[in-house]
Write an enzyme that holds these catalytic residues in place. Structure first.
Site, short mmCIF file in Angstrom:
data_model
loop_
_atom_site.label_atom_id
_atom_site.label_comp_id
_atom_site.label_asym_id
_atom_site.label_seq_id
_atom_site.Cartn_x
_atom_site.Cartn_y
_atom_site.Cartn_z
N ARG A 12 48.54 79.58 21.04
CA ARG A 12 47.99 79.54 19.68
C ARG A 12 46.59 80.18 19.71
O ARG A 12 46.02 80.35 20.78
CB ARG A 12 47.88 78.05 19.29
CG ARG A 12 48.22 77.76 17.86
CD ARG A 12 48.42 76.27 17.67
NE ARG A 12 47.19 75.50 17.83
CZ ARG A 12 47.15 74.18 17.80
NH1 ARG A 12 48.26 73.48 17.62
NH2 ARG A 12 46.01 73.54 17.96
N ARG A 34 51.39 77.96 25.38
CA ARG A 34 51.68 77.86 23.94
C ARG A 34 51.16 79.07 23.17
O ARG A 34 51.79 79.55 22.23
CB ARG A 34 51.04 76.56 23.42
CG ARG A 34 51.42 76.20 22.02
CD ARG A 34 50.99 74.78 21.70
NE ARG A 34 49.54 74.67 21.55
CZ ARG A 34 48.94 73.55 21.17
NH1 ARG A 34 49.62 72.45 20.94
NH2 ARG A 34 47.62 73.51 21.05
N ARG A 91 38.13 71.69 24.19
CA ARG A 91 38.87 70.71 23.39
C ARG A 91 39.19 69.46 24.21
O ARG A 91 39.15 68.34 23.69
CB ARG A 91 40.15 71.35 22.83
CG ARG A 91 39.82 72.18 21.60
CD ARG A 91 40.90 73.17 21.21
NE ARG A 91 42.19 72.57 21.05
CZ ARG A 91 43.34 73.20 21.32
NH1 ARG A 91 43.32 74.44 21.78
NH2 ARG A 91 44.47 72.61 21.13
P1 AMP Z 1 45.66 69.89 16.38
O1 AMP Z 1 46.77 70.67 15.76
O2 AMP Z 1 45.77 68.41 16.12
O3 AMP Z 1 45.47 70.22 17.85
O4 AMP Z 1 44.30 70.35 15.65
C1 AMP Z 1 43.84 71.67 15.72
C2 AMP Z 1 42.37 71.75 15.33
O5 AMP Z 1 42.20 71.28 13.98
C3 AMP Z 1 41.43 70.89 16.15
O6 AMP Z 1 41.02 71.52 17.35
C4 AMP Z 1 40.27 70.70 15.17
O7 AMP Z 1 39.49 71.88 15.08
C5 AMP Z 1 40.99 70.54 13.86
N1 AMP Z 1 41.36 69.12 13.57
C6 AMP Z 1 42.62 68.60 13.45
N2 AMP Z 1 42.58 67.29 13.18
C7 AMP Z 1 41.26 66.94 13.15
C8 AMP Z 1 40.57 65.73 12.93
N3 AMP Z 1 41.20 64.57 12.71
N4 AMP Z 1 39.20 65.76 12.96
C9 AMP Z 1 38.54 66.91 13.19
N5 AMP Z 1 39.12 68.10 13.41
C10 AMP Z 1 40.48 68.12 13.39
#
Ligand code: AMP
Length: 182
Positions: free
Chosen positions: A129, A127, A140
């Protein structure tokens, strides 16, 4: 179809792709905390500046910060919705329940997309990113196991979880999800 949904699953399981597709086909509002946070980072708002480094390291943003973002948007939603990437911790889940009670909109179902770690790592590396380097990915995944996986039990106790196998063709996975929500 059930209208108030959570998507749970490790990073790389395809939550975002499937969430967008399901929302488009069924007129649900899509609320992704990752997307909302990335938009803040891109716009270099004070909140974005505060969270950019945390996200790049693969850490979780604090519960209070994420809740502040979700709270306002949730109360503005009309009709069905899908929360993607939230809640990610038990305290977030508990706060969400309080919020949903206030607006009288209980969760109808929790879709858990399951995929094994090797496939997840392969997908995330492809991906590309900014938070997708291998050490960050492993971190993660570890955080997912530690902080987010316990939510499966939490929602299982409420009889809400639909587990979907996340391997294979995007369309096939989408059909499995829709089938489980009938
Ligand atoms: P995602 O796009 O859902 O993979 O989120 C990317 C990043 O955003 C994560 O690795 C966290 O750093 C942050 N993040 C997104 N949603 C949350 C959440 N509900 N609680 C804490 N951090 C979040």
């Amino acid at each position: 179809m059930q209208q108030r949904l959570l998507f749970l699953g490790p990073p790389g399981a395809g939550k975002g792709t499937q969430a967008i597709r399901l929302c488009n086909r069924n007129g649900l509002s899509h609320l992704s905390t990752g997307d909302l946070l990335r938009a803040e980072v891109k716009a270099a708002t004070p909140l974005g500046i505060e969270t950019a480094e945390i996200m790049d390291k693969g850490e979780l943003v604090s519960d209070s910060l994420v809740l502040s973002i979700v709270e306002k948007r949730l109360s503005d939603l009309h009709g069905g919705w899908l929360l993607d990437g939230f809640p990610r911790t038990l305290p977030q889940a508990e706060s969400l329940e309080v919020l949903l009670k206030q607006i009288n909109q209980p969760i109808d179902a929790v879709v858990l997309i399951h995929l094994n770690d090797e496939v997840l790592i392969e997908r995330l590396l492809a991906r590309g990113r900014s938070d997708d380097d291998e050490a960050v990915i492993r971190h993660r995944l570890r955080l997912y196991q530690e902080k987010t996986a316990p939510l499966v039990d939490h929602y299982n106790k409420q009889g809400l979880v639909k587990t979907i196998e996340g391997d294979g063709d995007i369309e096939a996975i989408a059909s499995r999800i829709e089938e489980s929500l009938k």
